[in-house]
Write an enzyme that holds these catalytic residues in place. Structure first.
Site, PDB file in Angstrom:
ATOM      1  N   HIS A  87       0.871  -1.191   0.000  1.00  0.00           N
ATOM      2  CA  HIS A  87       0.000   0.000   0.000  1.00  0.00           C
ATOM      3  C   HIS A  87       0.898   1.228   0.000  1.00  0.00           C
ATOM      4  CE1 HIS A  87      -3.748   2.217   1.665  1.00  0.00           C
ATOM      5  NE2 HIS A  87      -2.891   3.107   1.170  1.00  0.00           N
ATOM      6  N   HIS A 103       1.634   5.434  -1.848  1.00  0.00           N
ATOM      7  CA  HIS A 103       1.307   6.580  -2.701  1.00  0.00           C
ATOM      8  C   HIS A 103       2.597   7.152  -3.273  1.00  0.00           C
ATOM      9  CE1 HIS A 103      -2.878   6.877  -1.170  1.00  0.00           C
ATOM     10  NE2 HIS A 103      -2.326   6.408  -0.065  1.00  0.00           N
ATOM     11  N   HIS A 160     -10.306   1.321   1.602  1.00  0.00           N
ATOM     12  CA  HIS A 160     -10.125   2.345   2.630  1.00  0.00           C
ATOM     13  C   HIS A 160     -11.399   2.308   3.470  1.00  0.00           C
ATOM     14  CE1 HIS A 160      -8.650   6.446   4.045  1.00  0.00           C
ATOM     15  NE2 HIS A 160      -9.834   6.290   4.628  1.00  0.00           N
ATOM     16  N   HIS A 217      -4.556  -0.278   5.862  1.00  0.00           N
ATOM     17  CA  HIS A 217      -4.100   0.606   6.951  1.00  0.00           C
ATOM     18  C   HIS A 217      -5.049   0.580   8.149  1.00  0.00           C
ATOM     19  CE1 HIS A 217      -6.967   3.248   5.022  1.00  0.00           C
ATOM     20  NE2 HIS A 217      -6.125   3.740   4.138  1.00  0.00           N
ATOM     21  N   ASP A 239       1.515   2.845   3.387  1.00  0.00           N
ATOM     22  CA  ASP A 239       0.654   4.012   3.131  1.00  0.00           C
ATOM     23  C   ASP A 239       1.484   5.297   3.105  1.00  0.00           C
ATOM     24  OD1 ASP A 239      -1.710   5.349   2.535  1.00  0.00           O
ATOM     25  OD2 ASP A 239      -2.286   5.620   4.636  1.00  0.00           O
TER      26      ASP A 239
END
Length: 345
Positions: free
Chosen positions: A14, A16, A137, A175, A248
């Site tokens: 996970h 970004h 999410h 998360h 995350d």
């Protein structure tokens, strides 16, 4: 006490990267540690179809340093209008590894997310039939629900129903931040797993609020009470294959965090493994670190484990107060703190 630890090269399930200059500057932090990463699709505009995902994957690959073996695994941003055929085709072609459910306005760049989860039943059915992983999410977004209760509320309103109605759908509850989420994952079958971030293992909500507002400890879902942090640490270090690594990591420029309306997200990529390993050492669970970091995720995603290895050595070092990306100052997780392990390059 051992001074080195060698494990199979891990993966980040996970992450970004953002896009443009920011993406080009942060990709190397992940690529030096991890062989693969599940890349989140919440760009502006979001990655909602196969063509967009393939193009984004190419941009990421162009940012990987020469000689580094790294594979970005792409996800499809689900909307009220997601085309199940395009999603299935993208998965069959090897472009999509998973699809991501953001409730509308749940976090950064999620305005295009799903407004009515019930409308996604045809998409979930096709994903179940094609064995495509659903990453979630898990928070409700209604204003009347306390922000500290939004994860547990999502479980009761939506997640139980999704798992019940699509019993063969593989689901990653991403998360997780509460003991409620840990308990839910444990009570489900082998088709439900969860990722846990380093920040939610290290901090509780006091980190954001004690001694003043501390924006660099703010992420979504927000850190919760201490009892929830302890439940996450127990789950992560237990050796249970339902729990695996997902940072995350979410880069934002310092000025965007330190503003009247600071962005949600913690930039933990530069020292992610060292951060996780600190927790496993504190919990006396170093023997379970390789499973959490390198084995459980591939098993759930039905991918081979990596055939290369990395070594971490006991070597205290101070995390820089500041890093730079896209010409902007960035505050990394553990800024100014000392971590006791370093990855050997």
């Amino acid at each position: 006490m051992a001074d080195t630890l060698t494990i199979r090269r891990p993966d980040d399930w996970h992450l970004h990267f953002r896009d443009g200059d920011m993406m080009r500057d942060v990709v190397p932090y992940t690529a030096r540690q991890f062989a693969r990463a599940i890349v989140m699709p919440n760009l502006t505009p979001p990655v909602t179809d196969t063509a967009c995902a393939a193009a984004y994957q190419e941009r990421i690959m162009a940012a990987v340093p020469d000689g580094v073996d790294f594979t970005p695994l792409m996800t499809c941003y689900l909307t009220d209008d997601t085309d199940p055929e395009d999603l299935a085709r993208g998965a069959a072609e090897g472009v999509f590894t998973a699809a991501k459910l953001y409730p509308a306005n749940a976090t950064t760049n999620s305005a295009h997310g799903v407004s009515d989860i019930a409308k996604l039943a045809p998409v979930f059915a096709r994903m179940e039939a094609e064995d495509i992983v659903l990453c979630i999410h898990g928070e409700v977004t209604e204003g009347e629900i306390d922000i500290f209760d939004r994860e547990s509320e999502f479980i009761e309103r939506h997640l139980r129903e999704i798992v019940r109605d699509f019993p063969r759908l593989r689901v990653v509850f991403e998360h997780i931040t509460t003991s409620d989420a840990v308990d839910f994952v444990l009570e489900c079958g082998s088709n439900v797993a969860a990722t846990i971030t380093p920040q939610h293992l290290h901090i509780n909500r006091n980190a954001m609020l004690v001694g003043g507002i501390r924006p660099h400890a703010y992420c979504l879902p927000v850190a919760k009470r201490e009892r929830h942090r302890l439940a996450l640490r127990k789950a992560a270090t237990s050796g249970n294959p339902k729990f695996f690594l997902g940072t995350d990591s979410a880069p934002h420029a310092r000025h965007a965090k330190e503003s009247a309306c600071g962005c949600a997200g913690i930039f933990n990529a530069p020292f992610a493994l060292e951060s996780y390993l600190a927790v496993f050492e504190e919990e006396g669970a170093l023997e379970h670190f390789e499973g959490f970091a390198s084995l459980h995720g591939p098993a759930f995603y039905k991918l081979p484990v990596n055939d290369t290895f990395i070594t971490l050595k006991r070597a205290p070092h101070q995390v820089p107060d500041m890093l730079t990306a896209a010409g902007e100052e960035m505050v990394p997780f553990h800024s100014g703190e000392t971590l006791n392990w370093r990855m050997v390059d």
